[in-house]
Design a protein around this motif. Structure first.
Motif, PDB file in Angstrom:
ATOM      1  N   ASP A 254      30.637 -40.533   2.965  1.00 30.68           N
ATOM      2  CA  ASP A 254      30.014 -40.141   4.034  1.00 30.68           C
ATOM      3  C   ASP A 254      30.908 -39.140   5.074  1.00 30.68           C
ATOM      4  OD1 ASP A 254      27.728 -41.269   3.338  1.00 30.68           O
ATOM      5  OD2 ASP A 254      28.077 -42.997   4.805  1.00 30.68           O
ATOM      6  N   ALA A 255      32.146 -39.216   4.764  1.00 29.86           N
ATOM      7  CA  ALA A 255      33.157 -38.401   5.662  1.00 29.86           C
ATOM      8  C   ALA A 255      32.932 -37.142   4.986  1.00 29.86           C
ATOM      9  CB  ALA A 255      34.482 -39.117   5.679  1.00 29.86           C
ATOM     10  N   LEU A 256      32.665 -36.869   3.729  1.00 25.85           N
ATOM     11  CA  LEU A 256      32.975 -35.566   3.288  1.00 25.85           C
ATOM     12  C   LEU A 256      31.650 -34.671   2.771  1.00 25.85           C
ATOM     13  CD1 LEU A 256      35.231 -36.878   0.172  1.00 25.85           C
ATOM     14  CD2 LEU A 256      36.046 -35.704   2.290  1.00 25.85           C
ATOM     15  N   ILE A 257      30.507 -35.333   2.782  1.00 24.10           N
ATOM     16  CA  ILE A 257      29.193 -34.881   2.479  1.00 24.10           C
ATOM     17  C   ILE A 257      28.068 -35.711   2.814  1.00 24.10           C
ATOM     18  CG2 ILE A 257      29.236 -32.889   0.557  1.00 24.10           C
ATOM     19  CD1 ILE A 257      29.226 -35.520  -1.389  1.00 24.10           C
ATOM     20  N   GLU A 258      27.182 -34.986   3.374  1.00 26.64           N
ATOM     21  CA  GLU A 258      25.948 -35.782   3.891  1.00 26.64           C
ATOM     22  C   GLU A 258      25.207 -36.247   2.747  1.00 26.64           C
ATOM     23  OE1 GLU A 258      24.211 -31.358   3.502  1.00 26.64           O
ATOM     24  OE2 GLU A 258      26.156 -32.724   3.940  1.00 26.64           O
ATOM     25  N   ARG A 259      24.568 -37.492   2.908  1.00 27.29           N
ATOM     26  CA  ARG A 259      24.115 -38.328   1.785  1.00 27.29           C
ATOM     27  C   ARG A 259      22.965 -37.874   1.074  1.00 27.29           C
ATOM     28  NH1 ARG A 259      24.080 -44.712   3.298  1.00 27.29           N
ATOM     29  NH2 ARG A 259      25.731 -44.267   4.422  1.00 27.29           N
ATOM     30  N   GLU A 274      26.000 -36.543  -8.696  1.00 29.24           N
ATOM     31  CA  GLU A 274      24.942 -35.531  -9.233  1.00 29.24           C
ATOM     32  C   GLU A 274      24.264 -34.827  -7.739  1.00 29.24           C
ATOM     33  OE1 GLU A 274      24.786 -34.813 -12.317  1.00 29.24           O
ATOM     34  OE2 GLU A 274      22.961 -33.408 -12.113  1.00 29.24           O
ATOM     35  N   PRO A 275      24.549 -33.554  -7.667  1.00 25.73           N
ATOM     36  CA  PRO A 275      24.280 -32.840  -6.400  1.00 25.73           C
ATOM     37  C   PRO A 275      22.718 -32.772  -6.448  1.00 25.73           C
ATOM     38  CG  PRO A 275      25.783 -31.489  -7.724  1.00 25.73           C
ATOM     39  CD  PRO A 275      25.374 -32.635  -8.405  1.00 25.73           C
ATOM     40  N   ALA A 276      22.057 -33.169  -5.397  1.00 19.44           N
ATOM     41  CA  ALA A 276      20.507 -32.992  -5.181  1.00 19.44           C
ATOM     42  C   ALA A 276      20.111 -31.453  -5.546  1.00 19.44           C
ATOM     43  CB  ALA A 276      20.177 -33.466  -3.774  1.00 19.44           C
ATOM     44  N   ALA A 277      18.658 -31.284  -5.736  1.00 17.67           N
ATOM     45  CA  ALA A 277      18.580 -29.918  -6.044  1.00 17.67           C
ATOM     46  C   ALA A 277      18.805 -28.811  -4.894  1.00 17.67           C
ATOM     47  CB  ALA A 277      16.825 -29.978  -5.992  1.00 17.67           C
ATOM     48  N   GLY A 278      19.471 -27.905  -5.399  1.00 22.52           N
ATOM     49  CA  GLY A 278      19.903 -26.904  -4.405  1.00 22.52           C
ATOM     50  C   GLY A 278      21.081 -27.122  -3.580  1.00 22.52           C
ATOM     51  N   THR A 279      21.833 -27.989  -4.031  1.00 23.91           N
ATOM     52  CA  THR A 279      22.879 -28.405  -3.082  1.00 23.91           C
ATOM     53  C   THR A 279      24.168 -28.296  -4.006  1.00 23.91           C
ATOM     54  OG1 THR A 279      22.835 -30.722  -3.487  1.00 23.91           O
ATOM     55  CG2 THR A 279      21.813 -30.352  -1.598  1.00 23.91           C
ATOM     56  N   ASP A 280      24.139 -27.700  -5.016  1.00 23.61           N
ATOM     57  CA  ASP A 280      25.437 -27.701  -5.749  1.00 23.61           C
ATOM     58  C   ASP A 280      26.525 -27.047  -5.289  1.00 23.61           C
ATOM     59  OD1 ASP A 280      23.262 -28.164  -7.811  1.00 23.61           O
ATOM     60  OD2 ASP A 280      24.543 -27.284  -9.498  1.00 23.61           O
ATOM     61  N   ARG A 281      26.458 -26.013  -4.699  1.00 17.22           N
ATOM     62  CA  ARG A 281      27.682 -25.369  -3.893  1.00 17.22           C
ATOM     63  C   ARG A 281      28.084 -26.227  -3.012  1.00 17.22           C
ATOM     64  NH1 ARG A 281      28.383 -21.105  -0.778  1.00 17.22           N
ATOM     65  NH2 ARG A 281      26.324 -20.963   0.063  1.00 17.22           N
ATOM     66  N   ARG A 282      27.435 -26.597  -2.067  1.00 16.86           N
ATOM     67  CA  ARG A 282      27.777 -27.412  -0.873  1.00 16.86           C
ATOM     68  C   ARG A 282      28.645 -28.647  -1.351  1.00 16.86           C
ATOM     69  NH1 ARG A 282      23.123 -27.806   1.805  1.00 16.86           N
ATOM     70  NH2 ARG A 282      23.340 -29.908   1.901  1.00 16.86           N
ATOM     71  N   VAL A 283      28.075 -29.416  -2.538  1.00 10.60           N
ATOM     72  CA  VAL A 283      28.598 -30.633  -3.021  1.00 10.60           C
ATOM     73  C   VAL A 283      29.921 -30.350  -3.785  1.00 10.60           C
ATOM     74  CG1 VAL A 283      28.266 -32.538  -4.556  1.00 10.60           C
ATOM     75  CG2 VAL A 283      26.469 -31.818  -2.979  1.00 10.60           C
ATOM     76  N   HIS A 284      29.909 -29.134  -4.394  1.00 11.94           N
ATOM     77  CA  HIS A 284      31.114 -28.765  -5.213  1.00 11.94           C
ATOM     78  C   HIS A 284      32.501 -28.564  -4.417  1.00 11.94           C
ATOM     79  CE1 HIS A 284      28.503 -28.953  -8.768  1.00 11.94           C
ATOM     80  NE2 HIS A 284      29.577 -28.595  -9.571  1.00 11.94           N
ATOM     81  N   SER A 285      31.833 -27.778  -3.367  1.00 10.50           N
ATOM     82  CA  SER A 285      33.241 -27.271  -2.395  1.00 10.50           C
ATOM     83  C   SER A 285      33.451 -28.539  -1.445  1.00 10.50           C
ATOM     84  CB  SER A 285      32.863 -26.087  -1.742  1.00 10.50           C
ATOM     85  OG  SER A 285      31.631 -26.392  -0.782  1.00 10.50           O
TER      86      SER A 285
END
Ligand code: AMP
Ligand code: ZN
Ligand code: ZN
Length: 405
Positions: A254-259, A274-285
């Motif tokens: 939770d301190a790194l990415i929104e759930r 697993e990134p949710a649809a359309g969030t790949d870039r945000r989750v990866h970075s």
């Protein structure tokens, strides 16, 4: 009178000798026993007289589990000779691109009993049944599922409430059957040591109590087998070890990415994200940068020595916590202090697992040292008279050393 009595005694004793000879010339039964979460050093606590006796009468060693050091992936590795990445059970929970929106999870009966998840490979009981060898399972992950339309001849629905003694009695009943309907491969599974380790930690009085109880149950089985005078080869394993956790050693996603931006397929000593649809870039970075006590990798770039990440069921990002640390997404579902877990890298000494082999097939006194858990599979095949399997993850060398020539 005395002469006829003596004659009778003579006849009786010769009958029983013939009987004993027929029995020992029978095909031995192979009994594969798993004590979930049993760390090999538990044998040194002075509370396992029966397990120690079996090790002393037979062969022993230490199993290196496969990554991830979790229950289902490792039980399946043992009965297929393939690490999780190739056996298809890549986690206790997993997803599959062919089943969008669905998640396999150990506790979800509907998903975990669906053959889809298990059928990438063939476990030993299916191979045995196909070649006319009768099998019976008092629990084993996958044994309740119709894999390639085949199940063990006798199998039970997993139920934690069935006591250790009831499990052993079931196996003894199977062994007492007449030969035509008696299994030649049996599995038996105990969960109590893992449960005690999770709740109270590997150093607790509670885990010791569970260890002693399972030891007594195995002792009872060995005694009954001896009474039956039927040759039996016992292989005792565990799937992974156990290490203490600590409330002060948590990494909060939770301190790194929104759930909402990801699906946490697994959390704990490792996290499958697993990134949710359309969030790949945000989750990866957010994840693929250095973090204290955790290293995240894209599955394609996972450390090679862990043999993980090629199977499409592995989530896009796998984060590995340092030993003793756990990765959480929100509050911990389990107590952490005191508590225990497993799932870390299989290089971690506390993740190592049990190996004892006892019976007429094994060279007494062998200590095989540290072996990969996939090496149990070639041993099972040879005990069942099956030809050497091609294309597994095992070398077959430990089986060569352990079995009498
Ligand atoms: P883990 O989460 O890796 O510690 O998994 C251990 C738990 O798996 C045990 O406590 C059991 O409750 C559960 N388990 C073991 N075998 C089975 C099975 N065949 N079916 C469903 N759950 C199982
Ligand atoms: Zn386990
Ligand atoms: Zn466990």
């Amino acid at each position: 009178m005395l002469r006829s009595l003596l004659l009778w005694l003579l006849i009786l004793s010769s009958v029983s000798t013939v009987h004993a000879q027929t029995r020992t010339s029978e095909n031995p039964v192979t009994i594969l026993i798993s004590i979930d979460g049993f760390r090999p050093d538990y044998l040194e606590r002075g509370i396992t007289p029966h397990l120690n006796a079996l090790a002393a009468e037979g062969a022993r060693g230490v199993l290196k589990p496969s990554f991830p050091t979790k229950t289902f992936p490792n039980h399946y590795a043992i009965v297929t000779g393939l690490r999780p990445d190739r056996n298809g059970i890549v986690g206790n929970s997993m997803i599959d691109p062919e089943r969008p929106g669905q998640m396999f999870s150990l506790g979800d009966a509907q998903q975990s009993r669906d053959p889809f998840w298990w059928s990438q490979v063939e476990p030993i009981w299916v191979t045995a049944e196909k070649s006319g060898i009768r099998t019976a399972t008092a629990f084993w992950p996958g044994s309740e599922v119709a894999i390639q339309n085949s199940r063990p001849h006798d199998w039970l629905r997993f139920d934690q409430a069935i006591s250790n003694a009831q499990r052993v009695d079931t196996v003894i009943d199977w062994l007492r059957r007449p030969e035509a309907i008696r299994p030649r491969l049996v599995t038996l599974y105990f969960d109590a040591v893992d449960t005690g380790g999770h709740r109270f930690g590997p150093e607790s009085a509670e885990v010791n109590k569970a260890i002693a109880e399972v030891d007594a149950a195995v002792g009872h089985l060995a005694e009954e087998i001896a009474k039956l005078e039927r040759p039996a080869n016992l292989i005792l394993v565990s799937d992974h070890g156990m290490a203490a956790t600590d409330e002060a050693k948590t990494i909060q996603l939770d301190a790194l990415i929104e759930r909402q931006s990801y699906i946490a397929v697994e959390t704990g000593p490792y996290a499958a994200i697993e990134p949710a649809a359309g969030t790949d870039r945000r989750v990866h970075s957010a994840l693929l940068k250095p973090h204290p006590h955790m290293a995240c990798h894209e599955r394609e770039k996972f450390p090679v020595h862990l043999h993980y990440g090629q199977n499409p069921r592995v989530a896009a990002i796998i984060c590995l916590a340092d030993p003793g640390w756990v990765i959480l997404s929100g509050p911990s579902p389990y107590p952490l202090s005191p508590g225990g877990a497993h799932g870390w890298s299989n290089d971690m000494p506390e993740m190592r697992a049990l190996f004892i082999a006892s019976g007429p097939a094994f060279t007494k006194g062998t200590n095989i040292g540290l072996i990969d858990n996939v090496e149990v599979y070639p041993l099972l095949r040879r005990l069942l008279g099956q030809p050497e399997a091609k294309n597994t993850d095992a070398t077959g060398k430990p089986a060569e050393i352990l079995l009498k020539k």
